[in-house]
Design a protein around this motif. Structure first.
Motif, PDB file in Angstrom:
ATOM      1  N   ASP A 180      48.650  51.472   9.342  1.00  0.00           N
ATOM      2  CA  ASP A 180      48.672  52.054   7.998  1.00  0.00           C
ATOM      3  C   ASP A 180      50.101  52.210   7.477  1.00  0.00           C
ATOM      4  O   ASP A 180      50.375  51.952   6.297  1.00  0.00           O
ATOM      5  N   VAL A 181      51.005  52.642   8.330  1.00  0.00           N
ATOM      6  CA  VAL A 181      52.409  52.805   7.915  1.00  0.00           C
ATOM      7  C   VAL A 181      53.015  51.444   7.591  1.00  0.00           C
ATOM      8  O   VAL A 181      53.740  51.282   6.595  1.00  0.00           O
ATOM      9  N   PHE A 182      52.713  50.452   8.408  1.00  0.00           N
ATOM     10  CA  PHE A 182      53.229  49.113   8.153  1.00  0.00           C
ATOM     11  C   PHE A 182      52.706  48.573   6.823  1.00  0.00           C
ATOM     12  O   PHE A 182      53.458  47.996   6.028  1.00  0.00           O
ATOM     13  N   SER A 183      51.416  48.768   6.565  1.00  0.00           N
ATOM     14  CA  SER A 183      50.841  48.317   5.297  1.00  0.00           C
ATOM     15  C   SER A 183      51.497  49.016   4.117  1.00  0.00           C
ATOM     16  O   SER A 183      51.743  48.392   3.072  1.00  0.00           O
ATOM     17  N   TYR A 184      51.799  50.304   4.273  1.00  0.00           N
ATOM     18  CA  TYR A 184      52.459  51.062   3.207  1.00  0.00           C
ATOM     19  C   TYR A 184      53.807  50.446   2.859  1.00  0.00           C
ATOM     20  O   TYR A 184      54.122  50.238   1.679  1.00  0.00           O
ATOM     21  N   PHE A 185      54.606  50.114   3.877  1.00  0.00           N
ATOM     22  CA  PHE A 185      55.921  49.543   3.598  1.00  0.00           C
ATOM     23  C   PHE A 185      55.827  48.105   3.088  1.00  0.00           C
ATOM     24  O   PHE A 185      56.708  47.652   2.351  1.00  0.00           O
ATOM     25  N   GLN A 187      53.718  47.224   0.943  1.00  0.00           N
ATOM     26  CA  GLN A 187      53.423  47.395  -0.475  1.00  0.00           C
ATOM     27  C   GLN A 187      54.592  48.003  -1.240  1.00  0.00           C
ATOM     28  O   GLN A 187      54.822  47.667  -2.409  1.00  0.00           O
ATOM     29  N   THR A 188      55.354  48.880  -0.600  1.00  0.00           N
ATOM     30  CA  THR A 188      56.390  49.637  -1.318  1.00  0.00           C
ATOM     31  C   THR A 188      57.812  49.313  -0.875  1.00  0.00           C
ATOM     32  O   THR A 188      58.760  49.733  -1.539  1.00  0.00           O
ATOM     33  N   THR A 204      74.309  38.471 -25.137  1.00  0.00           N
ATOM     34  CA  THR A 204      73.529  39.696 -25.058  1.00  0.00           C
ATOM     35  C   THR A 204      72.109  39.345 -24.642  1.00  0.00           C
ATOM     36  O   THR A 204      71.693  38.184 -24.711  1.00  0.00           O
ATOM     37  N   VAL A 205      71.362  40.365 -24.223  1.00  0.00           N
ATOM     38  CA  VAL A 205      70.003  40.122 -23.728  1.00  0.00           C
ATOM     39  C   VAL A 205      69.122  39.607 -24.859  1.00  0.00           C
ATOM     40  O   VAL A 205      69.052  40.203 -25.938  1.00  0.00           O
ATOM     41  N   ALA A 206      68.446  38.500 -24.596  1.00  0.00           N
ATOM     42  CA  ALA A 206      67.529  37.945 -25.588  1.00  0.00           C
ATOM     43  C   ALA A 206      66.343  38.871 -25.794  1.00  0.00           C
ATOM     44  O   ALA A 206      65.936  39.598 -24.880  1.00  0.00           O
ATOM     45  N   ASN A 207      65.801  38.866 -26.968  1.00  0.00           N
ATOM     46  CA  ASN A 207      64.676  39.739 -27.301  1.00  0.00           C
ATOM     47  C   ASN A 207      63.481  39.453 -26.385  1.00  0.00           C
ATOM     48  O   ASN A 207      62.987  38.335 -26.305  1.00  0.00           O
ATOM     49  N   GLY A 208      63.024  40.492 -25.686  1.00  0.00           N
ATOM     50  CA  GLY A 208      61.872  40.350 -24.798  1.00  0.00           C
ATOM     51  C   GLY A 208      62.150  39.618 -23.505  1.00  0.00           C
ATOM     52  O   GLY A 208      61.221  39.300 -22.761  1.00  0.00           O
ATOM     53  N   ALA A 209      63.425  39.356 -23.195  1.00  0.00           N
ATOM     54  CA  ALA A 209      63.759  38.553 -22.017  1.00  0.00           C
ATOM     55  C   ALA A 209      64.215  39.420 -20.846  1.00  0.00           C
ATOM     56  O   ALA A 209      65.235  39.167 -20.213  1.00  0.00           O
ATOM     57  N   LEU A 210      63.464  40.468 -20.561  1.00  0.00           N
ATOM     58  CA  LEU A 210      63.688  41.305 -19.389  1.00  0.00           C
ATOM     59  C   LEU A 210      62.441  41.230 -18.524  1.00  0.00           C
ATOM     60  O   LEU A 210      61.330  41.415 -19.017  1.00  0.00           O
ATOM     61  N   TRP A 211      62.618  40.932 -17.235  1.00  0.00           N
ATOM     62  CA  TRP A 211      61.450  40.893 -16.351  1.00  0.00           C
ATOM     63  C   TRP A 211      61.849  41.374 -14.963  1.00  0.00           C
ATOM     64  O   TRP A 211      63.016  41.444 -14.611  1.00  0.00           O
ATOM     65  N   TYR A 212      60.832  41.740 -14.188  1.00  0.00           N
ATOM     66  CA  TYR A 212      61.029  42.253 -12.836  1.00  0.00           C
ATOM     67  C   TYR A 212      60.356  41.321 -11.839  1.00  0.00           C
ATOM     68  O   TYR A 212      59.199  40.939 -12.020  1.00  0.00           O
ATOM     69  N   GLU A 213      61.109  40.980 -10.790  1.00  0.00           N
ATOM     70  CA  GLU A 213      60.542  40.116  -9.764  1.00  0.00           C
ATOM     71  C   GLU A 213      60.691  40.757  -8.389  1.00  0.00           C
ATOM     72  O   GLU A 213      61.634  41.514  -8.137  1.00  0.00           O
ATOM     73  N   GLU A 214      59.736  40.438  -7.539  1.00  0.00           N
ATOM     74  CA  GLU A 214      59.680  41.002  -6.201  1.00  0.00           C
ATOM     75  C   GLU A 214      60.320  40.028  -5.217  1.00  0.00           C
ATOM     76  O   GLU A 214      60.257  38.812  -5.402  1.00  0.00           O
ATOM     77  N   ALA A 215      60.935  40.566  -4.167  1.00  0.00           N
ATOM     78  CA  ALA A 215      61.539  39.713  -3.142  1.00  0.00           C
ATOM     79  C   ALA A 215      61.376  40.371  -1.774  1.00  0.00           C
ATOM     80  O   ALA A 215      61.457  41.594  -1.638  1.00  0.00           O
ATOM     81  N   ILE A 216      61.128  39.543  -0.776  1.00  0.00           N
ATOM     82  CA  ILE A 216      61.066  40.009   0.607  1.00  0.00           C
ATOM     83  C   ILE A 216      62.500  40.181   1.091  1.00  0.00           C
ATOM     84  O   ILE A 216      63.321  39.269   0.933  1.00  0.00           O
TER      85      ILE A 216
END
Length: 264
Positions: A180-185, A187-188, A204-216
Protein backbone atom coordinates in the motif's frame (compact mmCIF):
# COMPACT_ATOMS: atom_id res chain seq x y z
CA UNK A 1 13.72 -20.47 -25.81
CA UNK A 2 16.34 -18.60 -23.79
CA UNK A 3 15.60 -15.69 -21.44
CA UNK A 4 17.64 -12.89 -19.94
CA UNK A 5 16.75 -10.27 -17.35
CA UNK A 6 17.80 -6.70 -18.07
CA UNK A 7 17.87 -3.84 -15.58
CA UNK A 8 17.71 -0.16 -16.53
CA UNK A 9 18.42 2.82 -14.28
CA UNK A 10 17.10 6.30 -15.02
CA UNK A 11 19.91 8.85 -15.11
CA UNK A 12 17.46 11.68 -15.77
CA UNK A 13 13.66 11.92 -15.34
CA UNK A 14 11.82 9.69 -17.82
CA UNK A 15 8.56 10.48 -19.58
CA UNK A 16 7.18 7.36 -21.30
CA UNK A 17 3.95 9.07 -22.27
CA UNK A 18 0.53 7.67 -23.10
CA UNK A 19 0.32 9.53 -26.41
CA UNK A 20 -2.70 11.58 -25.41
CA UNK A 21 -3.72 14.40 -23.12
CA UNK A 22 -5.28 13.64 -19.76
CA UNK A 23 -8.45 15.12 -18.36
CA UNK A 24 -6.80 15.47 -14.94
CA UNK A 25 -4.57 18.20 -13.55
CA UNK A 26 -1.60 16.40 -15.14
CA UNK A 27 -1.92 17.11 -18.85
CA UNK A 28 0.68 14.54 -19.94
CA UNK A 29 0.84 11.54 -17.57
CA UNK A 30 3.29 8.65 -17.82
CA UNK A 31 2.23 5.17 -18.94
CA UNK A 32 1.03 2.96 -16.10
CA UNK A 33 -0.06 -0.63 -15.61
CA UNK A 34 -3.85 -0.82 -15.67
CA UNK A 35 -4.21 -3.11 -12.64
CA UNK A 36 -1.56 -1.71 -10.28
CA UNK A 37 -1.08 1.88 -11.42
CA UNK A 38 2.71 1.37 -11.33
CA UNK A 39 4.66 3.36 -13.96
CA UNK A 40 5.90 1.24 -16.87
CA UNK A 41 8.01 1.63 -20.01
CA UNK A 42 6.24 -0.17 -22.89
CA UNK A 43 8.24 -2.85 -24.67
CA UNK A 44 7.53 -1.14 -28.00
CA UNK A 45 9.41 1.95 -26.81
CA UNK A 46 12.43 -0.09 -25.74
CA UNK A 47 12.55 -2.13 -28.91
CA UNK A 48 12.13 0.91 -31.13
CA UNK A 49 15.00 2.78 -29.48
CA UNK A 50 17.29 -0.27 -29.51
CA UNK A 51 16.94 -0.65 -33.27
CA UNK A 52 16.74 3.05 -34.10
CA UNK A 53 18.77 4.00 -37.16
CA UNK A 54 19.71 0.41 -38.00
CA UNK A 55 18.21 -1.16 -41.12
CA UNK A 56 20.68 -3.92 -42.00
CA UNK A 57 19.53 -7.49 -42.54
CA UNK A 58 20.90 -8.75 -39.21
CA UNK A 59 19.02 -6.04 -37.30
CA UNK A 60 15.79 -6.79 -39.16
CA UNK A 61 16.15 -10.46 -38.27
CA UNK A 62 16.54 -9.72 -34.57
CA UNK A 63 14.16 -6.78 -34.11
CA UNK A 64 11.80 -7.30 -37.03
CA UNK A 65 10.68 -5.13 -39.93
CA UNK A 66 7.55 -4.43 -41.94
CA UNK A 67 8.12 -7.67 -43.85
CA UNK A 68 9.15 -10.03 -41.06
CA UNK A 69 8.67 -10.67 -37.34
CA UNK A 70 11.68 -10.22 -35.12
CA UNK A 71 13.28 -13.16 -33.35
CA UNK A 72 13.95 -11.22 -30.14
CA UNK A 73 11.06 -10.56 -27.75
CA UNK A 74 11.15 -7.84 -25.10
CA UNK A 75 8.69 -7.45 -22.24
CA UNK A 76 7.54 -4.16 -20.76
CA UNK A 77 10.07 -2.62 -18.37
CA UNK A 78 8.37 -2.81 -14.99
CA UNK A 79 9.16 -0.69 -11.97
CA UNK A 80 11.52 -2.37 -9.50
CA UNK A 81 12.96 0.43 -7.33
CA UNK A 82 11.51 3.90 -6.84
CA UNK A 83 13.55 6.76 -5.29
CA UNK A 84 11.71 8.69 -2.57
CA UNK A 85 12.97 11.66 -0.56
CA UNK A 86 14.05 10.60 2.93
CA UNK A 87 14.55 12.59 6.13
CA UNK A 88 17.83 10.71 6.64
CA UNK A 89 20.17 9.67 3.88
CA UNK A 90 18.75 12.14 1.31
CA UNK A 91 16.68 9.54 -0.54
CA UNK A 92 15.60 5.92 -0.27
CA UNK A 93 15.20 3.29 -2.97
CA UNK A 94 11.99 1.48 -2.16
CA UNK A 95 10.21 -1.61 -3.39
CA UNK A 96 7.49 -3.86 -2.00
CA UNK A 97 6.69 -7.58 -1.62
CA UNK A 98 4.29 -7.55 -4.59
CA UNK A 99 6.95 -6.20 -6.96
CA UNK A 100 9.51 -8.78 -5.84
CA UNK A 101 7.02 -11.66 -5.92
CA UNK A 102 6.06 -10.79 -9.50
CA UNK A 103 9.73 -10.55 -10.48
CA UNK A 104 10.47 -13.98 -9.02
CA UNK A 105 7.32 -15.47 -10.58
CA UNK A 106 8.21 -14.21 -14.05
CA UNK A 107 11.86 -15.20 -13.76
CA UNK A 108 10.91 -18.71 -12.59
CA UNK A 109 8.40 -19.07 -15.44
CA UNK A 110 11.25 -18.32 -17.87
CA UNK A 111 13.50 -20.82 -16.15
CA UNK A 112 15.86 -18.26 -14.60
CA UNK A 113 14.79 -17.69 -10.96
CA UNK A 114 16.74 -15.22 -8.81
CA UNK A 115 15.97 -16.93 -5.48
CA UNK A 116 15.88 -13.68 -3.55
CA UNK A 117 15.38 -13.96 0.24
CA UNK A 118 11.87 -12.51 0.10
CA UNK A 119 10.36 -10.93 3.21
CA UNK A 120 7.03 -9.40 4.10
CA UNK A 121 6.08 -6.09 5.70
CA UNK A 122 2.63 -4.70 6.38
CA UNK A 123 1.04 -1.39 7.22
CA UNK A 124 3.56 1.19 8.45
CA UNK A 125 6.48 -1.23 8.75
CA UNK A 126 9.69 -1.26 6.72
CA UNK A 127 12.94 -3.14 6.37
CA UNK A 128 15.53 -0.43 5.92
CA UNK A 129 19.19 0.25 5.27
CA UNK A 130 21.32 2.07 7.81
CA UNK A 131 21.59 5.43 6.02
CA UNK A 132 17.87 6.14 5.93
CA UNK A 133 17.02 5.21 9.53
CA UNK A 134 16.30 7.89 12.13
CA UNK A 135 15.32 6.92 15.69
CA UNK A 136 14.23 3.48 14.49
CA UNK A 137 12.05 5.08 11.82
CA UNK A 138 12.18 5.66 8.10
CA UNK A 139 10.64 9.03 7.23
CA UNK A 140 9.69 9.15 3.55
CA UNK A 141 8.13 12.44 2.43
CA UNK A 142 5.20 12.79 4.87
CA UNK A 143 4.96 9.12 5.92
CA UNK A 144 6.70 7.75 9.03
CA UNK A 145 7.43 4.03 8.95
CA UNK A 146 8.63 1.89 11.84
CA UNK A 147 11.73 -0.17 11.15
CA UNK A 148 10.79 -3.82 11.47
CA UNK A 149 14.35 -4.98 10.96
CA UNK A 150 17.46 -4.60 8.82
CA UNK A 151 17.27 -4.99 5.06
CA UNK A 152 20.90 -6.00 4.57
CA UNK A 153 20.38 -9.62 3.44
CA UNK A 154 17.74 -8.74 0.84
CA UNK A 155 19.58 -5.58 -0.21
CA UNK A 156 22.86 -7.44 -0.80
CA UNK A 157 21.09 -10.16 -2.80
CA UNK A 158 19.29 -7.57 -4.92
CA UNK A 159 22.49 -5.57 -5.43
CA UNK A 160 24.18 -8.65 -6.88
CA UNK A 161 21.20 -9.29 -9.17
CA UNK A 162 20.69 -5.70 -10.33
CA UNK A 163 24.21 -4.24 -10.35
CA UNK A 164 26.27 -7.42 -10.60
CA UNK A 165 28.10 -6.45 -7.40
CA UNK A 166 27.45 -4.98 -3.99
CA UNK A 167 26.75 -1.26 -4.28
CA UNK A 168 27.13 0.41 -0.85
CA UNK A 169 24.98 3.43 -1.76
CA UNK A 170 22.14 1.08 -2.72
CA UNK A 171 22.45 -1.28 0.26
CA UNK A 172 22.38 1.51 2.82
CA UNK A 173 19.43 3.29 1.13
CA UNK A 174 17.29 0.26 0.27
CA UNK A 175 13.89 -0.10 1.93
CA UNK A 176 11.18 -2.74 1.65
CA UNK A 177 7.81 -1.12 2.34
CA UNK A 178 4.26 -2.47 2.26
CA UNK A 179 2.35 -2.82 -1.00
CA UNK A 180 0.00 0.00 0.00
CA UNK A 181 2.81 2.44 0.82
CA UNK A 182 4.58 1.61 -2.43
CA UNK A 183 1.37 2.17 -4.40
CA UNK A 184 0.90 5.52 -2.64
CA UNK A 185 4.33 6.75 -3.72
CA UNK A 186 3.78 5.46 -7.27
CA UNK A 187 0.76 7.77 -7.42
CA UNK A 188 2.16 10.79 -5.57
CA UNK A 189 5.95 10.47 -5.70
CA UNK A 190 6.61 11.17 -9.37
CA UNK A 191 7.87 14.50 -10.67
CA UNK A 192 5.36 17.01 -12.02
CA UNK A 193 7.00 19.51 -14.35
CA UNK A 194 5.43 22.76 -15.52
CA UNK A 195 6.16 23.54 -19.18
CA UNK A 196 5.43 26.65 -21.23
CA UNK A 197 5.65 27.68 -24.87
CA UNK A 198 6.99 31.15 -25.62
CA UNK A 199 6.01 33.52 -28.38
CA UNK A 200 8.96 33.62 -30.76
CA UNK A 201 9.04 37.41 -31.01
CA UNK A 202 8.15 38.63 -27.54
CA UNK A 203 9.63 35.66 -25.62
CA UNK A 204 6.60 35.70 -23.35
CA UNK A 205 4.29 32.79 -22.59
CA UNK A 206 1.88 32.13 -25.43
CA UNK A 207 -1.80 32.34 -24.60
CA UNK A 208 -2.97 29.01 -23.17
CA UNK A 209 0.47 27.43 -23.62
CA UNK A 210 1.04 26.22 -20.06
CA UNK A 211 0.88 22.50 -19.33
CA UNK A 212 1.98 19.99 -16.71
CA UNK A 213 3.72 16.73 -17.47
CA UNK A 214 4.61 13.79 -15.28
CA UNK A 215 8.04 12.14 -15.16
CA UNK A 216 9.50 9.11 -13.42
CA UNK A 217 12.38 10.43 -11.28
CA UNK A 218 16.09 9.85 -11.82
CA UNK A 219 17.57 6.83 -9.95
CA UNK A 220 14.47 4.70 -10.66
CA UNK A 221 15.29 1.11 -11.64
CA UNK A 222 13.23 -0.91 -14.13
CA UNK A 223 13.46 -4.55 -15.13
CA UNK A 224 12.43 -6.35 -18.31
CA UNK A 225 13.06 -9.72 -19.92
CA UNK A 226 14.47 -10.55 -23.33
CA UNK A 227 13.42 -13.86 -24.89
CA UNK A 228 14.97 -15.46 -27.95
CA UNK A 229 15.54 -18.86 -29.58
CA UNK A 230 19.16 -17.97 -30.31
CA UNK A 231 21.09 -16.63 -27.26
CA UNK A 232 23.42 -14.78 -29.65
CA UNK A 233 20.58 -12.31 -30.24
CA UNK A 234 21.16 -11.00 -26.71
CA UNK A 235 24.41 -9.44 -27.92
CA UNK A 236 22.29 -6.89 -29.80
CA UNK A 237 21.15 -5.53 -26.43
CA UNK A 238 24.73 -5.06 -25.29
CA UNK A 239 25.47 -2.67 -28.14
CA UNK A 240 23.42 0.01 -26.39
CA UNK A 241 24.61 0.73 -22.83
CA UNK A 242 22.68 4.01 -22.78
CA UNK A 243 19.23 4.71 -24.21
CA UNK A 244 16.98 7.73 -24.55
CA UNK A 245 13.39 6.71 -23.88
CA UNK A 246 10.17 8.67 -24.21
CA UNK A 247 9.62 12.32 -25.04
CA UNK A 248 11.46 15.54 -24.20
CA UNK A 249 14.92 14.36 -25.27
CA UNK A 250 15.98 17.92 -26.10
CA UNK A 251 15.52 18.96 -22.46
CA UNK A 252 17.43 16.01 -21.07
CA UNK A 253 14.59 13.61 -20.27
CA UNK A 254 14.66 9.86 -20.63
CA UNK A 255 18.33 8.88 -20.35
CA UNK A 256 18.69 5.28 -19.14
CA UNK A 257 21.72 3.12 -18.55
CA UNK A 258 21.78 -0.67 -18.69
CA UNK A 259 23.05 -2.03 -15.41
CA UNK A 260 25.64 -4.77 -15.05
CA UNK A 261 23.44 -7.32 -13.29
CA UNK A 262 20.79 -9.61 -14.68
CA UNK A 263 21.24 -13.16 -15.91
CA UNK A 264 24.09 -14.38 -18.09
Amino acid sequence: MEAKAIFWQALTPVHPGTGQDSSSVIDLPVAREAATGFPVIPASSLKGVLRDGRTDEATNKVFGSLEQMGELTLTDARLLLLPVRSYAGTFALITCPLVLQRLERDAAALGRPFNLPLANVEGEQALAGSAIQHNNQVILEDIDLKVKGPAEALAKAMSQVVFGKEEPYFIERFALVSNDVFSYFCQTGLEVIARVRLESESKTVANGALWYEEAIPAETVFTCFAIAKDPQHFSELEKSRYLQIGGKASVGRGLLRRLGGGQP
